[in-house]
Motif scaffolding. Structure first.
Motif, mmCIF file in Angstrom:
data_model
loop_
_atom_site.group_PDB
_atom_site.id
_atom_site.type_symbol
_atom_site.label_atom_id
_atom_site.label_comp_id
_atom_site.label_asym_id
_atom_site.label_seq_id
_atom_site.Cartn_x
_atom_site.Cartn_y
_atom_site.Cartn_z
ATOM 1 N N GLU A 168 2.761 1.954 2.426
ATOM 2 C CA GLU A 168 3.191 3.353 2.524
ATOM 3 C C GLU A 168 3.845 3.640 3.872
ATOM 4 O O GLU A 168 4.824 4.387 3.957
ATOM 5 C CB GLU A 168 2.003 4.293 2.305
ATOM 6 N N THR A 169 3.304 3.042 4.921
ATOM 7 C CA THR A 169 3.902 3.224 6.251
ATOM 8 C C THR A 169 5.287 2.603 6.311
ATOM 9 O O THR A 169 6.228 3.195 6.874
ATOM 10 C CB THR A 169 3.013 2.576 7.333
ATOM 11 N N LEU A 170 5.439 1.418 5.709
ATOM 12 C CA LEU A 170 6.739 0.751 5.708
ATOM 13 C C LEU A 170 7.770 1.562 4.928
ATOM 14 O O LEU A 170 8.953 1.587 5.285
ATOM 15 C CB LEU A 170 6.601 -0.653 5.102
ATOM 16 N N LYS A 171 7.307 2.238 3.874
ATOM 17 C CA LYS A 171 8.218 3.069 3.087
ATOM 18 C C LYS A 171 8.802 4.203 3.925
ATOM 19 O O LYS A 171 9.951 4.608 3.719
ATOM 20 C CB LYS A 171 7.480 3.662 1.879
ATOM 21 N N GLN A 172 8.008 4.712 4.854
ATOM 22 C CA GLN A 172 8.487 5.805 5.698
ATOM 23 C C GLN A 172 9.696 5.379 6.527
ATOM 24 O O GLN A 172 10.527 6.199 6.910
ATOM 25 C CB GLN A 172 7.365 6.272 6.623
ATOM 26 N N TYR A 173 9.772 4.079 6.797
ATOM 27 C CA TYR A 173 10.902 3.541 7.557
ATOM 28 C C TYR A 173 11.939 2.894 6.643
ATOM 29 O O TYR A 173 12.842 2.200 7.110
ATOM 30 C CB TYR A 173 10.401 2.521 8.584
ATOM 31 N N GLU A 174 11.765 3.111 5.324
ATOM 32 C CA GLU A 174 12.680 2.581 4.312
ATOM 33 C C GLU A 174 12.791 1.058 4.407
ATOM 34 O O GLU A 174 13.872 0.477 4.231
ATOM 35 C CB GLU A 174 14.052 3.235 4.427
ATOM 36 N N LEU A 175 11.647 0.433 4.677
ATOM 37 C CA LEU A 175 11.595 -1.026 4.753
ATOM 38 C C LEU A 175 10.975 -1.585 3.468
ATOM 39 O O LEU A 175 9.904 -1.151 3.056
ATOM 40 C CB LEU A 175 10.771 -1.476 5.964
ATOM 41 N N PRO A 176 11.653 -2.536 2.839
ATOM 42 C CA PRO A 176 11.118 -3.102 1.596
ATOM 43 C C PRO A 176 9.982 -4.078 1.872
ATOM 44 O O PRO A 176 9.898 -4.687 2.946
ATOM 45 C CB PRO A 176 12.324 -3.841 1.009
ATOM 46 N N VAL A 177 9.097 -4.221 0.896
ATOM 47 C CA VAL A 177 7.994 -5.185 0.986
ATOM 48 C C VAL A 177 8.440 -6.492 0.345
ATOM 49 O O VAL A 177 9.113 -6.491 -0.688
ATOM 50 C CB VAL A 177 6.749 -4.644 0.248
ATOM 51 N N ASP A 178 8.089 -7.602 0.966
ATOM 52 C CA ASP A 178 8.374 -8.909 0.365
ATOM 53 C C ASP A 178 7.394 -9.115 -0.787
ATOM 54 O O ASP A 178 6.222 -9.451 -0.580
ATOM 55 C CB ASP A 178 8.222 -10.029 1.402
ATOM 56 N N ASN A 179 7.887 -8.925 -1.999
ATOM 57 C CA ASN A 179 6.993 -8.962 -3.167
ATOM 58 C C ASN A 179 7.393 -10.019 -4.195
ATOM 59 O O ASN A 179 7.042 -9.923 -5.363
ATOM 60 C CB ASN A 179 6.943 -7.588 -3.835
ATOM 61 N N LYS A 180 8.155 -11.005 -3.745
ATOM 62 C CA LYS A 180 8.500 -12.134 -4.606
ATOM 63 C C LYS A 180 8.114 -13.425 -3.893
ATOM 64 O O LYS A 180 8.676 -13.770 -2.847
ATOM 65 C CB LYS A 180 9.997 -12.141 -4.922
ATOM 66 N N LEU A 181 7.146 -14.123 -4.454
ATOM 67 C CA LEU A 181 6.561 -15.299 -3.801
ATOM 68 C C LEU A 181 6.673 -16.510 -4.717
ATOM 69 O O LEU A 181 6.243 -16.473 -5.871
ATOM 70 C CB LEU A 181 5.088 -15.016 -3.483
ATOM 71 N N LEU A 182 7.250 -17.586 -4.204
ATOM 72 C CA LEU A 182 7.371 -18.836 -4.962
ATOM 73 C C LEU A 182 6.423 -19.881 -4.382
ATOM 74 O O LEU A 182 6.463 -20.172 -3.183
ATOM 75 C CB LEU A 182 8.810 -19.365 -4.912
#
Length: 239
Positions: free
Chosen positions: A41-55
């Motif tokens: 939620e904090t990262l969203k405030q800065y419009e930063l995406p979360v790394d949510n694809k993991l191989l």
């Protein structure tokens, strides 16, 4: 498709994340991912995406599936496992529709979506000339699904054959963890951790090296069971 068919049973034992052996590089990458989800939620405030694809890629039996389950447990998320046996269809276009439905289910639940044997559905688009048209459509569908995956959903894919996965798909994964065979020292530590729960009588066994953790565990259980049975049989002879 019933979503309950994709959920790992809560009765299934999950190995805690801190008990899984990782290289320092993998540990650092994984810690970063977990922290991003913690402060999403904090990262969203800065419009930063979360790394949510993991191989997860590399040698079989080195903990890829165990890691996926542990990550979901750590994040307190449901984990949906893509069952290729029920997803892949011989009907033209049906496989892409099935996979799309699975992504929708995981997205609605803000869950972890785990796809094992990812190379099976993500092969290079001209890898199989006989079925290149269908494979291109399938890979294109998966690329689109990944591109529109919301930050709150975590996609984890695992493969033993990353070299045959389409490069456009590989680029979509922000994090890639390589799993290699454990060293002799790492295997000794693993053997010790498994054997400590048994009486000393059953702890003596021939340790095999140059194998995966899964193979080592099977070896320990097989040898311990053999010794337990020998002891029980000796009791019967005395009687």
């Amino acid at each position: 498709m019933n979503k309950n068919d994709l959920i790992i049973s809560s009765k299934e034992k999950v190995v805690p994340l801190d008990r899984i052996k990782f290289s320092q590089e993998n540990k650092d990458k994984l810690n970063q991912l977990l922290k991003e989800f913690k402060y999403i939620e904090t990262l969203k405030q800065y419009e930063l995406p979360v790394d949510n694809k993991l191989l997860l890629f590399g040698h079989t039996g080195c903990g890829k599936t165990t890691t996926a389950k542990a990550i979901a447990d750590f994040l307190n998320k449901k984990i949906f496992v893509l069952n290729l046996g029920t997803i892949v269809s011989s009907r033209l276009g049906e496989t892409a529709k099935n996979i799309t439905n699975v992504f929708k289910i995981a997205t609605r639940e803000n869950a972890v979506l785990f796809i094992d044997e990812f190379d099976y559905i993500g092969r290079i688009r001209d890898y199989d000339k006989k079925d290149s048209g269908e494979m291109k459509r399938l890979v294109n569908t998966i690329i689109q699904l990944i591109d529109y995956l919301p930050d709150s959903t975590l996609l984890i894919a695992a493969t033993n054959h990353s070299s045959i996965i389409d490069t456009a798909l590989l680029r979509r994964f922000q994090l890639k963890l390589k799993f290699t065979l454990p060293t002799n020292t790492e295997l000794d530590q693993f053997y010790d951790s498994l054997l400590e729960q048994y009486p000393e009588t059953y702890r003596v066994l021939n340790r095999c090296y140059g194998i995966s953790y899964a193979e080592a565990k099977d070896n320990v259980y097989r040898e311990v069971k053999k010794r337990i049975i020998e002891v029980e049989e000796s009791k019967e002879v005395i009687k």
